[in-house]
Motif scaffolding. Structure first.
Motif, PDB file in Angstrom:
ATOM      1  N   SER A   1     -24.351  25.267   8.702  1.00 29.95           N
ATOM      2  CA  SER A   1     -24.607  25.857   7.383  1.00 29.95           C
ATOM      3  C   SER A   1     -23.292  26.361   6.802  1.00 29.95           C
TER       4      SER A   1
ATOM      5  N   TYR B   1     -23.129  28.100  11.857  1.00 31.65           N
ATOM      6  CA  TYR B   1     -24.452  27.563  12.139  1.00 31.65           C
ATOM      7  C   TYR B   1     -25.464  28.677  11.923  1.00 31.65           C
TER       8      TYR B   1
ATOM      9  N   SER C   1     -29.941  29.810  11.174  1.00 31.49           N
ATOM     10  CA  SER C   1     -31.356  29.552  10.943  1.00 31.49           C
ATOM     11  C   SER C   1     -32.041  30.899  10.795  1.00 31.49           C
TER      12      SER C   1
END
Length: 110
Positions: A69, A75, A77
């Protein structure tokens, strides 16, 4: 009968668990993952997947896929953010976990 009883102590050294749950196996860590050791003795494992587009974050009790991301080394989530930057790697998991100054250890290959 006494012959059978004589064999019982020998059985106690046999592991019937196919997943290798003894302490020696657990100390090896997950296959093909990099261990990160952080300031304050925090630690976690990361396995890179999909040509570096996903970081598989491995906690002691569960695992989470973190897609890339933003930048090359970020990274995330949901509330979880992992920034891999050598000895300055950080992991934040909402209010539960905030690791900083995480240093990569040798990759685990079994």
């Amino acid at each position: 009968m006494s012959g059978l009883l004589a064999l019982l102590p020998a059985c106690s050294s046999i592991s019937l668990n196919p997943f290798g749950s003894d302490a020696a196996d657990q100390s090896k860590g997950p296959y093909n993952a990099t261990e990160y050791v952080c300031e304050g003795k925090g630690r976690f494992y990361v396995r890179m997947l999909n040509n570096g587009n996903d970081a598989w974050l491995i906690y002691p009790d569960h695992e989470v896929n973190l897609p890339r991301s933003g930048g090359d080394n970020r990274y995330g989530s949901g509330a979880i953010t992992l920034v891999i930057n050598g000895a300055e790697t950080t992991l934040n998991d909402g209010e539960k976990i905030a690791y900083s100054n995480c240093k990569p250890q040798e990759k685990i290959k079994q």
